[in-house]
Design a protein around this motif. Sequence first.
Motif, mmCIF file in Angstrom:
data_model
loop_
_atom_site.group_PDB
_atom_site.id
_atom_site.type_symbol
_atom_site.label_atom_id
_atom_site.label_comp_id
_atom_site.label_asym_id
_atom_site.label_seq_id
_atom_site.Cartn_x
_atom_site.Cartn_y
_atom_site.Cartn_z
ATOM 1 N N ALA A 103 45.494 39.870 32.590
ATOM 2 C CA ALA A 103 44.796 39.204 33.695
ATOM 3 C C ALA A 103 45.117 39.886 35.019
ATOM 4 O O ALA A 103 44.209 40.124 35.842
ATOM 5 C CB ALA A 103 45.168 37.722 33.746
ATOM 6 N N LEU A 104 46.378 40.208 35.241
ATOM 7 C CA LEU A 104 46.767 40.903 36.473
ATOM 8 C C LEU A 104 46.117 42.281 36.546
ATOM 9 O O LEU A 104 45.621 42.689 37.607
ATOM 10 C CB LEU A 104 48.289 41.014 36.552
ATOM 11 N N ARG A 105 46.109 43.006 35.435
ATOM 12 C CA ARG A 105 45.471 44.325 35.406
ATOM 13 C C ARG A 105 43.991 44.218 35.715
ATOM 14 O O ARG A 105 43.445 44.981 36.512
ATOM 15 C CB ARG A 105 45.674 45.001 34.048
ATOM 16 N N ALA A 106 43.321 43.250 35.111
ATOM 17 C CA ALA A 106 41.877 43.069 35.330
ATOM 18 C C ALA A 106 41.582 42.741 36.793
ATOM 19 O O ALA A 106 40.616 43.262 37.370
ATOM 20 C CB ALA A 106 41.337 41.980 34.410
ATOM 21 N N GLU A 107 42.397 41.895 37.399
ATOM 22 C CA GLU A 107 42.194 41.554 38.815
ATOM 23 C C GLU A 107 42.448 42.766 39.707
ATOM 24 O O GLU A 107 41.744 42.990 40.684
ATOM 25 C CB GLU A 107 43.095 40.395 39.233
ATOM 26 N N PHE A 108 43.470 43.555 39.359
ATOM 27 C CA PHE A 108 43.734 44.779 40.118
ATOM 28 C C PHE A 108 42.521 45.699 40.069
ATOM 29 O O PHE A 108 42.052 46.190 41.098
ATOM 30 C CB PHE A 108 44.961 45.518 39.572
ATOM 31 N N TYR B 66 40.396 46.973 43.214
ATOM 32 C CA TYR B 66 40.430 48.394 43.571
ATOM 33 C C TYR B 66 39.043 49.014 43.441
ATOM 34 O O TYR B 66 38.612 49.773 44.309
ATOM 35 C CB TYR B 66 41.439 49.163 42.718
ATOM 36 N N ASP B 67 38.327 48.680 42.372
ATOM 37 C CA ASP B 67 37.011 49.285 42.144
ATOM 38 C C ASP B 67 35.958 48.782 43.117
ATOM 39 O O ASP B 67 34.970 49.470 43.362
ATOM 40 C CB ASP B 67 36.545 49.040 40.707
ATOM 41 N N SER B 68 36.138 47.593 43.680
ATOM 42 C CA SER B 68 35.134 47.062 44.597
ATOM 43 C C SER B 68 35.439 47.370 46.056
ATOM 44 O O SER B 68 34.517 47.567 46.848
ATOM 45 C CB SER B 68 34.986 45.546 44.415
ATOM 46 N N GLU B 69 36.713 47.406 46.429
ATOM 47 C CA GLU B 69 37.029 47.640 47.829
ATOM 48 C C GLU B 69 38.287 48.473 48.073
ATOM 49 O O GLU B 69 38.364 49.172 49.069
ATOM 50 C CB GLU B 69 37.143 46.309 48.579
#
Length: 93
Positions: free
Chosen positions: A70-75, A79-82
């Motif tokens: 979950a933490l990796r997915a949120e990271f 990162y990929d969006s902003e």
Amino acid sequence: MNPLPFDLVMFDLDGTLIDSAPGILKGFETAFAQCGVTALRPWSTALIGPPMLQTIAIQSGSQEPSLLDALRAEFVACYDSEGYRLSEPYPGI
């Protein structure tokens, strides 16, 4: 026929030509906030370098796969969006 002795040139941008630390740190901070997890140490550039899941495990104090995922997915989402937009070329590049 290619007049150059090579067909491809690759650059290692991250940490070599650009400073991506601000976006990486923002990604970690956002991920932990979104998941309601308090980092065990302040976020700093000293934490950048090891594999992401290792850093997340150390900072969360957990080895729970579902939390780390979950933490990796949120990271990645941050990162990929902003976060990547915070990268700057090093002076002179």
